[in-house]
Scaffold this motif. Structure first.
Motif, PDB file in Angstrom:
ATOM      1  N   LYS A 104       0.834  -1.199   0.000  1.00 19.90           N
ATOM      2  CA  LYS A 104       0.000   0.000   0.000  1.00 19.90           C
ATOM      3  C   LYS A 104       0.872   1.254   0.000  1.00 19.90           C
ATOM      4  CE  LYS A 104      -3.882   2.199   2.368  1.00 19.90           C
ATOM      5  NZ  LYS A 104      -4.904   2.059   3.440  1.00 19.90           N
ATOM      6  N   MET A 105       1.988   1.211   0.703  1.00 22.02           N
ATOM      7  CA  MET A 105       2.850   2.383   0.847  1.00 22.02           C
ATOM      8  C   MET A 105       3.911   2.462  -0.236  1.00 22.02           C
ATOM      9  SD  MET A 105       1.593   3.958   3.341  1.00 22.02           S
ATOM     10  CE  MET A 105       2.865   5.214   3.313  1.00 22.02           C
ATOM     11  N   TYR A 106       3.983   1.466  -1.120  1.00 17.35           N
ATOM     12  CA  TYR A 106       5.071   1.399  -2.091  1.00 17.35           C
ATOM     13  C   TYR A 106       5.247   2.675  -2.915  1.00 17.35           C
ATOM     14  CZ  TYR A 106       7.778   0.001  -6.175  1.00 17.35           C
ATOM     15  OH  TYR A 106       8.710  -0.041  -7.182  1.00 17.35           O
ATOM     16  N   PRO A 107       4.182   3.270  -3.497  1.00 14.91           N
ATOM     17  CA  PRO A 107       4.415   4.473  -4.309  1.00 14.91           C
ATOM     18  C   PRO A 107       5.110   5.590  -3.530  1.00 14.91           C
ATOM     19  CG  PRO A 107       2.221   3.600  -4.721  1.00 14.91           C
ATOM     20  CD  PRO A 107       2.761   2.854  -3.538  1.00 14.91           C
ATOM     21  N   ARG A 108       4.706   5.813  -2.286  1.00 15.43           N
ATOM     22  CA  ARG A 108       5.328   6.868  -1.489  1.00 15.43           C
ATOM     23  C   ARG A 108       6.761   6.500  -1.110  1.00 15.43           C
ATOM     24  NH1 ARG A 108       1.042   8.045   3.174  1.00 15.43           N
ATOM     25  NH2 ARG A 108       2.805   9.240   3.991  1.00 15.43           N
ATOM     26  N   LEU A 109       6.979   5.242  -0.774  1.00 17.14           N
ATOM     27  CA  LEU A 109       8.333   4.804  -0.429  1.00 17.14           C
ATOM     28  C   LEU A 109       9.261   4.904  -1.632  1.00 17.14           C
ATOM     29  CD1 LEU A 109       7.399   1.685   1.709  1.00 17.14           C
ATOM     30  CD2 LEU A 109       8.438   3.785   2.593  1.00 17.14           C
ATOM     31  N   LEU A 110       8.762   4.510  -2.803  1.00 19.00           N
ATOM     32  CA  LEU A 110       9.573   4.573  -4.019  1.00 19.00           C
ATOM     33  C   LEU A 110       9.946   6.015  -4.342  1.00 19.00           C
ATOM     34  CD1 LEU A 110      10.849   3.330  -6.531  1.00 19.00           C
ATOM     35  CD2 LEU A 110       8.595   3.437  -7.642  1.00 19.00           C
ATOM     36  N   ALA A 111       8.995   6.928  -4.196  1.00 17.72           N
ATOM     37  CA  ALA A 111       9.289   8.331  -4.477  1.00 17.72           C
ATOM     38  C   ALA A 111      10.386   8.848  -3.561  1.00 17.72           C
ATOM     39  CB  ALA A 111       8.016   9.167  -4.329  1.00 17.72           C
ATOM     40  N   ARG A 112      10.318   8.480  -2.294  1.00 15.26           N
ATOM     41  CA  ARG A 112      11.348   8.920  -1.350  1.00 15.26           C
ATOM     42  C   ARG A 112      12.683   8.257  -1.663  1.00 15.26           C
ATOM     43  NH1 ARG A 112       8.633   7.748   4.313  1.00 15.26           N
ATOM     44  NH2 ARG A 112      10.644   8.478   5.090  1.00 15.26           N
ATOM     45  N   ALA A 113      12.653   6.968  -2.051  1.00 14.86           N
ATOM     46  CA  ALA A 113      13.887   6.266  -2.386  1.00 14.86           C
ATOM     47  C   ALA A 113      14.556   6.881  -3.603  1.00 14.86           C
ATOM     48  CB  ALA A 113      13.593   4.786  -2.619  1.00 14.86           C
ATOM     49  N   ARG A 114      13.772   7.235  -4.623  1.00 19.78           N
ATOM     50  CA  ARG A 114      14.340   7.853  -5.823  1.00 19.78           C
ATOM     51  C   ARG A 114      14.947   9.215  -5.497  1.00 19.78           C
ATOM     52  NH1 ARG A 114       9.871   5.935 -10.374  1.00 19.78           N
ATOM     53  NH2 ARG A 114      11.417   4.798 -11.624  1.00 19.78           N
ATOM     54  N   HIS A 115      14.262   9.973  -4.670  1.00 20.89           N
ATOM     55  CA  HIS A 115      14.781  11.283  -4.269  1.00 20.89           C
ATOM     56  C   HIS A 115      16.099  11.105  -3.527  1.00 20.89           C
ATOM     57  CE1 HIS A 115      15.036  15.216  -2.361  1.00 20.89           C
ATOM     58  NE2 HIS A 115      14.031  15.646  -3.112  1.00 20.89           N
ATOM     59  N   SER A 116      16.150  10.127  -2.645  1.00 26.88           N
ATOM     60  CA  SER A 116      17.375   9.869  -1.875  1.00 26.88           C
ATOM     61  C   SER A 116      18.500   9.377  -2.773  1.00 26.88           C
ATOM     62  CB  SER A 116      17.096   8.853  -0.762  1.00 26.88           C
ATOM     63  OG  SER A 116      16.162   9.362   0.170  1.00 26.88           O
ATOM     64  N   ALA A 117      18.160   8.518  -3.752  1.00 30.61           N
ATOM     65  CA  ALA A 117      19.176   8.016  -4.678  1.00 30.61           C
ATOM     66  C   ALA A 117      19.793   9.148  -5.478  1.00 30.61           C
ATOM     67  CB  ALA A 117      18.572   6.966  -5.607  1.00 30.61           C
ATOM     68  N   ALA A 118      18.969  10.128  -5.865  1.00 26.14           N
ATOM     69  CA  ALA A 118      19.493  11.275  -6.603  1.00 26.14           C
ATOM     70  C   ALA A 118      20.489  12.068  -5.760  1.00 26.14           C
ATOM     71  CB  ALA A 118      18.342  12.174  -7.046  1.00 26.14           C
ATOM     72  N   ASP A 119      20.344  11.983  -4.432  1.00 24.42           N
ATOM     73  CA  ASP A 119      21.270  12.643  -3.519  1.00 24.42           C
ATOM     74  C   ASP A 119      22.450  11.753  -3.131  1.00 24.42           C
ATOM     75  OD1 ASP A 119      19.773  14.970  -3.481  1.00 24.42           O
ATOM     76  OD2 ASP A 119      18.587  14.362  -1.741  1.00 24.42           O
ATOM     77  N   GLY A 120      22.476  10.529  -3.690  1.00 23.71           N
ATOM     78  CA  GLY A 120      23.600   9.633  -3.433  1.00 23.71           C
ATOM     79  C   GLY A 120      23.412   8.652  -2.301  1.00 23.71           C
ATOM     80  N   PHE A 121      22.172   8.450  -1.842  1.00 22.56           N
ATOM     81  CA  PHE A 121      21.909   7.548  -0.723  1.00 22.56           C
ATOM     82  C   PHE A 121      21.287   6.240  -1.197  1.00 22.56           C
ATOM     83  CE2 PHE A 121      21.569  11.793   1.254  1.00 22.56           C
ATOM     84  CZ  PHE A 121      22.497  11.643   2.272  1.00 22.56           C
TER      85      PHE A 121
END
Length: 246
Positions: free
Chosen positions: A53-70
């Motif tokens: 259920k939370m996957y879309p929100r988690l994915l968005a945060r993960a992509r944002h973090s990946a762009a910052d190198g995390f």
């Protein structure tokens, strides 16, 4: 830890699902992680609504973090998703909803029964996840924690020395016992509070923030309900992690 699936997303982020015993989880690593220095890790703790259920929100945060190198990782909380139910917690949730619908105060007994067993089970699982994730060649320290059940983050900040900084969302009820634990927290904190959160005791959230023992702690309070966190507040949380983990 056993990886069960792998896919490269269109922004080059590598997404891998895994199981940790009976616990499902997801790891996201930046596209450059295999060719550069190991990435710092952020633990994304979801609300107890289920990873799917939370996957879309988690994915968005993960992509944002990946762009910052995390790199980022999440695991299913106890009693959520396909994991076995926690009968006592489900009864406490029913009692909570009944009290709120009747306009009655929510008792400490209900809050304790709802939150404390979840904290007691979830924190060791997050520590086990760290044990499995940190040896991976593409992941390195330091480690940050970002989560919505603020009591889980509070306990982890006290007992887990590998966590260097935390972003906490003050959007859940807080047992009185957690205030004493909060006084032991020493890592930098960035706390988000929605001022009109219909499911949150605002004064308890403010009292908990006051109790945190961290020398560096920031409270970002914004108007709006539980799901109305503005984008700029999320951006400030990302900048917080960049400052403390890189």
């Amino acid at each position: 830890m056993q990886f069960t699936s792998e896919q490269r997303l269109d922004d080059a982020v590598l997404e891998r699902e895994f199981t940790l015993g009976e616990i499902p989880g997801i790891l996201w690593t930046p596209g450059s992680a295999s060719t550069s220095a190991p990435a710092p890790l952020i633990l994304l703790s979801p609300p107890p609504l289920g990873l799917r259920k939370m996957y879309p929100r988690l994915l968005a945060r993960a992509r944002h973090s990946a762009a910052d190198g995390f790199a980022t990782a999440t695991i299913e909380l106890p009693g959520s998703g396909d994991r076995p139910r926690l009968p006592a917690a489900e009864q406490a949730l029913a009692d909570l909803r009944r009290a709120m619908e009747a306009g009655e105060p929510v008792s400490d007994e209900i809050i304790d029964a709802l939150i404390l067993p979840l904290v007691d089970k979830a924190v060791p699982e997050w520590q086990a996840a760290l044990d499995a994730l940190l040896p991976l060649s593409e992941i390195g320290g330091p480690v940050g924690y970002s989560g919505g059940v603020i009591s889980i983050g509070t306990r982890l900040a006290v007992v887990e020395p590998r966590i260097s900084a935390a972003v906490l969302f003050a959007g859940s009820f807080v047992p009185r016992a957690m205030f004493e634990e909060a006084r032991q927290v020493a890592i930098p904190l960035h706390v988000l509070l929605q001022w009109d959160d219909e499911g949150n005791d605002r004064q308890a959230a403010l009292d908990l923030f006051d109790a945190f023992g961290s020398k560096e702690k920031t409270l970002h309070a914004n108007m709006g309900g539980h799901t109305g966190v503005p984008q700029f507040a999320g951006d400030a949380a990302a900048q917080f992690f960049t400052r403390h983990l890189k």
